[in-house]
Scaffold this motif. Structure first.
Motif, PDB file in Angstrom:
ATOM      1  N   THR A 112       3.848   1.901  -6.257  1.00  0.00           N
ATOM      2  CA  THR A 112       3.926   3.305  -5.865  1.00  0.00           C
ATOM      3  C   THR A 112       2.789   3.606  -4.900  1.00  0.00           C
ATOM      4  O   THR A 112       1.625   3.328  -5.204  1.00  0.00           O
TER       5      THR A 112
ATOM      6  N   ASP B 200       7.104  -3.229  -8.254  1.00  0.00           N
ATOM      7  CA  ASP B 200       7.112  -1.829  -8.718  1.00  0.00           C
ATOM      8  C   ASP B 200       5.851  -1.094  -8.253  1.00  0.00           C
ATOM      9  O   ASP B 200       5.032  -0.629  -9.043  1.00  0.00           O
TER      10      ASP B 200
ATOM     11  N   TYR C  98       0.897   6.567  -2.858  1.00  0.00           N
ATOM     12  CA  TYR C  98       0.668   8.007  -2.779  1.00  0.00           C
ATOM     13  C   TYR C  98      -0.069   8.304  -1.479  1.00  0.00           C
ATOM     14  O   TYR C  98      -1.213   7.861  -1.290  1.00  0.00           O
TER      15      TYR C  98
ATOM     16  N   ASN D 174      -0.566   1.828  -6.524  1.00  0.00           N
ATOM     17  CA  ASN D 174      -0.488   1.410  -7.917  1.00  0.00           C
ATOM     18  C   ASN D 174       0.636   0.390  -8.053  1.00  0.00           C
ATOM     19  O   ASN D 174       1.755   0.636  -7.608  1.00  0.00           O
TER      20      ASN D 174
ATOM     21  N   MET E 131       5.326  10.270  -1.403  1.00  0.00           N
ATOM     22  CA  MET E 131       5.221   9.286  -2.478  1.00  0.00           C
ATOM     23  C   MET E 131       6.326   8.262  -2.270  1.00  0.00           C
ATOM     24  O   MET E 131       7.504   8.617  -2.141  1.00  0.00           O
ATOM     25  N   SER E 132       5.945   6.991  -2.212  1.00  0.00           N
ATOM     26  CA  SER E 132       6.901   5.925  -1.938  1.00  0.00           C
ATOM     27  C   SER E 132       6.955   4.963  -3.120  1.00  0.00           C
ATOM     28  O   SER E 132       5.913   4.466  -3.571  1.00  0.00           O
ATOM     29  N   PHE E 133       8.172   4.719  -3.589  1.00  0.00           N
ATOM     30  CA  PHE E 133       8.366   3.697  -4.614  1.00  0.00           C
ATOM     31  C   PHE E 133       8.901   2.447  -3.933  1.00  0.00           C
ATOM     32  O   PHE E 133       9.954   2.478  -3.281  1.00  0.00           O
TER      33      PHE E 133
ATOM     34  N   ARG F 121      11.257   6.710  -0.372  1.00  0.00           N
ATOM     35  CA  ARG F 121      10.133   7.572  -0.009  1.00  0.00           C
ATOM     36  C   ARG F 121      10.533   9.041  -0.135  1.00  0.00           C
ATOM     37  O   ARG F 121      11.577   9.455   0.360  1.00  0.00           O
TER      38      ARG F 121
ATOM     39  N   GLN G  35       2.588  -2.246 -10.815  1.00  0.00           N
ATOM     40  CA  GLN G  35       2.777  -2.519 -12.235  1.00  0.00           C
ATOM     41  C   GLN G  35       2.802  -4.009 -12.559  1.00  0.00           C
ATOM     42  O   GLN G  35       2.675  -4.393 -13.713  1.00  0.00           O
TER      43      GLN G  35
END
Length: 366
Positions: free
Chosen positions: A184, A182, A186, A163, A197-199, A217, A165
């Protein structure tokens, strides 16, 4: 039969080309005017003003003329041949040895030049300018410098869901790449459990693959949660920018190469690819449809179009083009519903039309 063009072939070809170009210009002008009027409703939203509306329509012109060309070709061909028949020029050409088959080759040869240019435009200029037009309009309406077509993007690659942004296409020193902001990621396990989950602050799709920058992460173990910070890392993924663009752009505006990439991506991840297959095979049959339509129009020049004015020829041309379009559209919809090959759906209407044309050709030869 010699295929080298003779003076009568050149004369017929020039007449057909001139009429097709005139018809094409009229249809294109009407389409642009209607499109501009429809844009007035969006003027005033964000920074989207009259200048942006004109720029958007201007950039969309290559895509518009690409889709209008088959109809301009058949209507223009019928009008040109009808004019030659009405002035008895076809009769004179027949008297010097121009057969009906040779006439069909002369028409097809002339239109093959424009068809080849349209095929090249449909794979290069048309998608590129349409993407720029959509990006300009989205950015102006949102008032944000970030291209809106990538906002809130979702994509799947195997057991990973992405995902983003925001994002935009960047270019520097001749290199172009897609940059997402930004992001993400999953990551799921085989049993459906969320594994990590990694941002990612910034993800760049370079020629060598994905480069993730400023990664946070979080791992979800059976009885614990742990987190790590990574300044920069490579992401080994088959997900590419074309597949991401296909997720946000309308398939009909993509090139055949991008459509093929999107189909492989969706098939690899168990997603429905029927809409992309429909437009992919439509691109392959584009040139076939144009030449088949114009060849099928040749028999009318020796009968129906010999008498009657310009209005009659225009009416027959429009009915002929729309009739074929409706027939092919219905076959394509049937292919979508009943899940049979789109190549059959595109080929059958062409064969039916050529079959009817061949029957009329023989009937009027007798």
């Amino acid at each position: 039969m010699r295929l080298m063009p003779k003076i009568h072939d050149i004369y017929v070809g020039k007449t057909v080309l001139a009429t097709v170009l005139l018809t094409w210009a009229v249809l294109g002008g009407l389409d642009v005017m209607l499109a501009l009027v429809s844009e007035f409703g969006d003027i005033g939203k964000g920074k989207y003003g009259l200048v942006e509306a004109f720029a958007y329509i201007g950039l969309s012109v290559p895509r518009r003329v690409y889709y209008l060309f088959p109809y301009a070709a058949v209507i223009g061909s019928l009008m040109a041949l009808g004019q030659l028949a009405a002035t008895s020029e076809l009769t004179a050409l027949r008297a010097v040895g121009l057969s009906r088959r040779r006439l069909g080759i002369a028409v097809a040869g002339a239109l093959a030049i424009l068809t080849a240019l349209m095929v090249l435009s449909g794979e290069s200029l048309s998608p590129w300018t349409q993407q720029r037009a959509d990006a300009l309009k989205s950015a102006a309406k949102s008032g944000n410098a970030v291209v809106a077509q990538y906002t809130g993007l979702w994509a799947r690659e195997g057991e990973t869901i992405l995902n983003a942004q925001g994002g935009q296409e960047r270019e520097r020193n001749g290199d172009r790449w897609l940059e997402l902001h930004d992001v993400t990621l999953y990551q799921f396990a085989d049993d459906g459990r969320l594994k990590s989950m990694s941002f990612v602050r910034r993800a760049e799709h370079r020629p060598g693959g994905w480069l993730l920058r400023d990664v946070t992460r979080t791992y979800f173990d059976n009885r614990s949660v742990r987190r790590e910070q990574i300044a920069q890392e490579r992401w080994d993924s088959q997900l590419d920018s074309a597949a991401l663009s296909a997720g946000t752009e309308r398939p009909r505006y993509l090139s055949a190469m991008d459509l093929r990439t999107a189909i492989k991506y969706r098939q690899r991840n168990g997603l429905d690819a029927s809409e992309f297959e429909e437009h992919y095979w439509g691109r392959w049959f584009y040139s076939i449809n144009v030449l088949a339509l114009c060849l099928a129009a040749v028999p009318f020049a020796f009968g129906t179009l010999r008498s009657g004015g310009m209005g009659k020829r225009l009416f027959i041309g429009i009915v002929f083009a729309l009739g074929f379009w409706l027939l092919q559209t219905q076959f394509v919809k049937l292919a979508t519903v009943y899940k049979f090959d789109y190549r059959i759906a595109y080929l059958l209407p062409t064969l039916i039309m050529l079959g009817v044309s061949a029957f009329l050709f023989k009937k009027r030869s007798g």
